[in-house]
Motif scaffolding. Structure first.
Motif, PDB file in Angstrom:
ATOM      1  N   GLY A 221       0.959  -0.815  -0.047  1.00  0.00           N
ATOM      2  CA  GLY A 221       0.181   0.284   0.201  1.00  0.00           C
ATOM      3  C   GLY A 221       0.898   1.223   0.345  1.00  0.00           C
ATOM      4  N   GLY A 222       1.493   0.852   0.729  1.00  0.00           N
ATOM      5  CA  GLY A 222       2.789   2.545   0.771  1.00  0.00           C
ATOM      6  C   GLY A 222       3.969   2.603  -0.278  1.00  0.00           C
ATOM      7  N   ILE A 223       4.083   1.398  -0.922  1.00  0.00           N
ATOM      8  CA  ILE A 223       4.785   1.633  -2.550  1.00  0.00           C
ATOM      9  C   ILE A 223       3.527   2.258  -3.383  1.00  0.00           C
ATOM     10  N   THR A 224       2.219   1.807  -3.856  1.00  0.00           N
ATOM     11  CA  THR A 224       1.421   1.669  -4.080  1.00  0.00           C
ATOM     12  C   THR A 224       1.217   3.466  -4.163  1.00  0.00           C
ATOM     13  N   ALA A 225       1.011   3.764  -2.356  1.00  0.00           N
ATOM     14  CA  ALA A 225       0.459   5.169  -2.437  1.00  0.00           C
ATOM     15  C   ALA A 225       1.833   6.241  -2.753  1.00  0.00           C
ATOM     16  N   VAL A 226       3.377   5.902  -2.599  1.00  0.00           N
ATOM     17  CA  VAL A 226       4.391   6.879  -3.285  1.00  0.00           C
ATOM     18  C   VAL A 226       4.456   6.260  -5.128  1.00  0.00           C
ATOM     19  N   GLY A 227       3.831   5.226  -5.311  1.00  0.00           N
ATOM     20  CA  GLY A 227       3.757   5.576  -7.329  1.00  0.00           C
ATOM     21  C   GLY A 227       2.918   5.736  -7.212  1.00  0.00           C
ATOM     22  N   TYR A 228       1.514   6.442  -6.826  1.00  0.00           N
ATOM     23  CA  TYR A 228       0.102   6.924  -7.087  1.00  0.00           C
ATOM     24  C   TYR A 228       0.594   8.838  -7.088  1.00  0.00           C
ATOM     25  N   MET A 229       1.626   9.062  -5.392  1.00  0.00           N
ATOM     26  CA  MET A 229       2.162  10.007  -5.930  1.00  0.00           C
ATOM     27  C   MET A 229       2.876  11.189  -6.673  1.00  0.00           C
ATOM     28  N   LYS A 230       4.261   9.987  -7.586  1.00  0.00           N
ATOM     29  CA  LYS A 230       4.686  10.245  -8.290  1.00  0.00           C
ATOM     30  C   LYS A 230       4.130  10.248  -9.499  1.00  0.00           C
ATOM     31  N   TYR A 231       3.407   9.781  -9.722  1.00  0.00           N
ATOM     32  CA  TYR A 231       2.703   9.440 -11.184  1.00  0.00           C
ATOM     33  C   TYR A 231       1.917  11.028 -10.834  1.00  0.00           C
ATOM     34  N   LYS A 232       1.089  11.363  -9.805  1.00  0.00           N
ATOM     35  CA  LYS A 232       0.569  12.744 -10.166  1.00  0.00           C
ATOM     36  C   LYS A 232       1.575  13.651  -9.944  1.00  0.00           C
ATOM     37  N   GLU A 233       2.677  14.074 -10.021  1.00  0.00           N
ATOM     38  CA  GLU A 233       3.882  14.511  -9.793  1.00  0.00           C
ATOM     39  C   GLU A 233       4.061  14.750 -11.606  1.00  0.00           C
ATOM     40  N   PHE A 234       4.211  13.044 -11.851  1.00  0.00           N
ATOM     41  CA  PHE A 234       4.651  13.410 -13.469  1.00  0.00           C
ATOM     42  C   PHE A 234       3.821  13.820 -13.692  1.00  0.00           C
ATOM     43  N   ILE A 235       2.410  13.532 -13.922  1.00  0.00           N
ATOM     44  CA  ILE A 235       1.347  14.245 -14.671  1.00  0.00           C
ATOM     45  C   ILE A 235       1.024  16.030 -14.543  1.00  0.00           C
ATOM     46  N   ARG A 236       1.742  16.699 -13.778  1.00  0.00           N
ATOM     47  CA  ARG A 236       1.568  17.694 -13.397  1.00  0.00           C
ATOM     48  C   ARG A 236       2.588  18.249 -13.780  1.00  0.00           C
ATOM     49  N   HIS A 237       3.830  17.826 -14.198  1.00  0.00           N
ATOM     50  CA  HIS A 237       5.004  18.126 -14.790  1.00  0.00           C
ATOM     51  C   HIS A 237       4.842  19.146 -16.019  1.00  0.00           C
ATOM     52  N   SER A 238       5.453  20.556 -15.873  1.00  0.00           N
ATOM     53  CA  SER A 238       5.023  20.708 -17.302  1.00  0.00           C
ATOM     54  C   SER A 238       6.736  21.284 -18.016  1.00  0.00           C
ATOM     55  N   ILE A 239       6.599  21.668 -18.931  1.00  0.00           N
ATOM     56  CA  ILE A 239       7.946  22.077 -19.588  1.00  0.00           C
ATOM     57  C   ILE A 239       7.598  24.143 -20.140  1.00  0.00           C
ATOM     58  N   PRO A 240       8.846  24.246 -19.264  1.00  0.00           N
ATOM     59  CA  PRO A 240       8.882  25.618 -19.143  1.00  0.00           C
ATOM     60  C   PRO A 240       9.487  25.862 -20.190  1.00  0.00           C
TER      61      PRO A 240
ATOM     62  N   ALA B 150      12.041  11.492 -21.671  1.00  0.00           N
ATOM     63  CA  ALA B 150      13.223  11.608 -20.824  1.00  0.00           C
ATOM     64  C   ALA B 150      14.265  11.746 -20.739  1.00  0.00           C
ATOM     65  N   ASP B 151      15.009  11.409 -21.901  1.00  0.00           N
ATOM     66  CA  ASP B 151      16.543  12.189 -21.973  1.00  0.00           C
ATOM     67  C   ASP B 151      16.593  13.285 -22.195  1.00  0.00           C
ATOM     68  N   LYS B 152      16.165  13.916 -22.832  1.00  0.00           N
ATOM     69  CA  LYS B 152      15.561  15.970 -23.204  1.00  0.00           C
ATOM     70  C   LYS B 152      15.293  16.235 -22.147  1.00  0.00           C
ATOM     71  N   GLU B 153      14.341  15.587 -20.914  1.00  0.00           N
ATOM     72  CA  GLU B 153      14.026  16.222 -20.074  1.00  0.00           C
ATOM     73  C   GLU B 153      12.798  16.990 -20.487  1.00  0.00           C
ATOM     74  N   VAL B 154      12.317  15.989 -20.969  1.00  0.00           N
ATOM     75  CA  VAL B 154      10.568  16.408 -21.335  1.00  0.00           C
ATOM     76  C   VAL B 154       9.494  16.103 -20.799  1.00  0.00           C
ATOM     77  N   ILE B 155       9.664  14.986 -20.286  1.00  0.00           N
ATOM     78  CA  ILE B 155       9.032  14.765 -18.691  1.00  0.00           C
ATOM     79  C   ILE B 155      10.308  14.096 -17.872  1.00  0.00           C
ATOM     80  N   THR B 156       9.159  13.074 -16.369  1.00  0.00           N
ATOM     81  CA  THR B 156      10.468  13.592 -16.058  1.00  0.00           C
ATOM     82  C   THR B 156      10.269  12.110 -15.767  1.00  0.00           C
ATOM     83  N   GLU B 157      10.159  11.057 -16.395  1.00  0.00           N
ATOM     84  CA  GLU B 157       9.728   9.105 -16.209  1.00  0.00           C
ATOM     85  C   GLU B 157       8.745   9.039 -17.329  1.00  0.00           C
TER      86      GLU B 157
END
Length: 344
Positions: free
Chosen positions: A25-44, A65-72
């Protein structure tokens, strides 16, 4: 004893299961939080991004990801597959605007709206001028670079045809990687379409007998004037001269026939030197167009203005003086030459 041991084992298994469940559950919660961060990330800032032909989803995700357009990388893969768009990403060059989120980026790559570059064909250009401009465009693939005129026409599927006048003047948009030959075919077909449409509505007063003759006459009108309200007037002059069996006596045809010998001025001997394009020495239309005529010039060739004028001469300001008789014309010529001398 055995029952007690079994009870203890059951308790141990229960606690182990509970611990594993909490960890999961903890891993899932952390993964979900990271996914939410991934979704919210925007390029400057806005970037250009190219999807190579044949690139897989995994390749695109890793490259972003290599070009840092996305985080993961893997979140992008999972998001794309969850949306059932893993086979819908299109190859091409894209502009990704500042502030784009991963779902925005995916939508751009799926929509396939590539960056568009431009190349213009200018009214009055010769085929030689047009080709020189096209070959300088850095966003076209120069697959006709080492070909001469005849080879180019054969390569684009029009072997044996004279190229002059056959490519429609316009500003064309295209994605990077477009070949010169593709561009030329498009401009050629565009001219065919416009010429066919204009020919179908030609005036009964038009002197030209075929669409190609219309193209020839239109090219002369294009070179004679850039003034909109003079095109049909000049067309009327040429139409009446052709009907009367008079020579057209138009300088642009002489210049075209001189080719590279033309150095910016026509001499008297040039008017007397016969070429297939010298309308001072030959009757009728020249054998081919002398430039790329625009839509307005083609329309004018097919809709000559009625009137009596048979001559015209430049005023020096881009417009012309039209005359019905040679005497009137000679007076207009003298006036023009006098103004020209005074302005030196």
């Amino acid at each position: 004893m055995n029952r007690l041991t079994a009870s203890k084992k059951l308790k141990v298994f229960f606690w182990l299961f509970l611990i594993l469940l909490l960890i999961a559950g903890g891993i899932t919660a952390v993964g979900y939080m990271k996914y939410k961060e991934f979704i919210r990330h925007s390029i400057p800032h806005s970037i250009k991004y190219t999807v190579p032909s044949g690139a897989s989803l995994s390749y695109v995700a890793a490259d972003l990801a290599d070009k840092e357009v996305i985080t993961e990388k893997w979140f992008f893969v999972l998001m794309t597959r969850f949306d059932r768009k893993d086979s819908m990403i299109k190859a091409g060059e894209y502009q990704i605007p500042a502030g784009s989120h991963p779902k925005d980026i995916l939508a751009i790559l799926v929509r396939g709206t590539e960056i568009q570059y431009s190349q213009s064909i200018i009214e009055g250009w010769t085929f030689k001028q047009m080709l020189a401009s096209i070959r300088k465009n850095p966003n076209l693939v120069h697959d006709t670079k080492n070909m001469d005129t005849e080879e180019v026409m054969a390569f684009i599927g029009y072997k044996g045809l004279h190229p002059e006048g056959r490519f429609y003047p316009d500003t064309y948009k295209f994605p990077v990687g477009t070949k010169e030959s593709q561009f030329l075919k498009r401009a050629y077909k565009t001219m065919e379409q416009h010429l066919e449409a204009l020919w179908s509505n030609k005036s009964a007063d038009a002197v030209v007998k075929t669409p190609y003759e219309a193209l020839i006459l239109a090219s002369i009108i294009e070179k004679e004037t850039a003034v909109d309200n003079e095109r049909q007037t000049i067309s009327g002059v040429f139409t009446r001269r052709l009907r009367k069996g008079m020579r057209l006596q138009t300088d642009p045809t002489v210049i075209y026939g001189m080719g590279d010998e033309y150095q910016g001025d026509i001499r008297y001997k040039d008017l007397r030197t016969d070429t297939p394009y010298n309308t001072y020495t030959r009757y009728g239309l020249p054998p081919t167009p002398i430039a790329m005529p625009g839509k307005e010039a083609i329309y004018a060739a097919l809709h000559p203005e009625s009137g009596k004028s048979l001559y015209f001469v430049a005023k020096g300001d881009g417009t012309h003086t039209f005359s019905a008789t040679l005497k009137q014309h000679n007076r207009a010529v003298k006036k023009y030459l006098r103004q020209r001398r005074n302005n030196r």
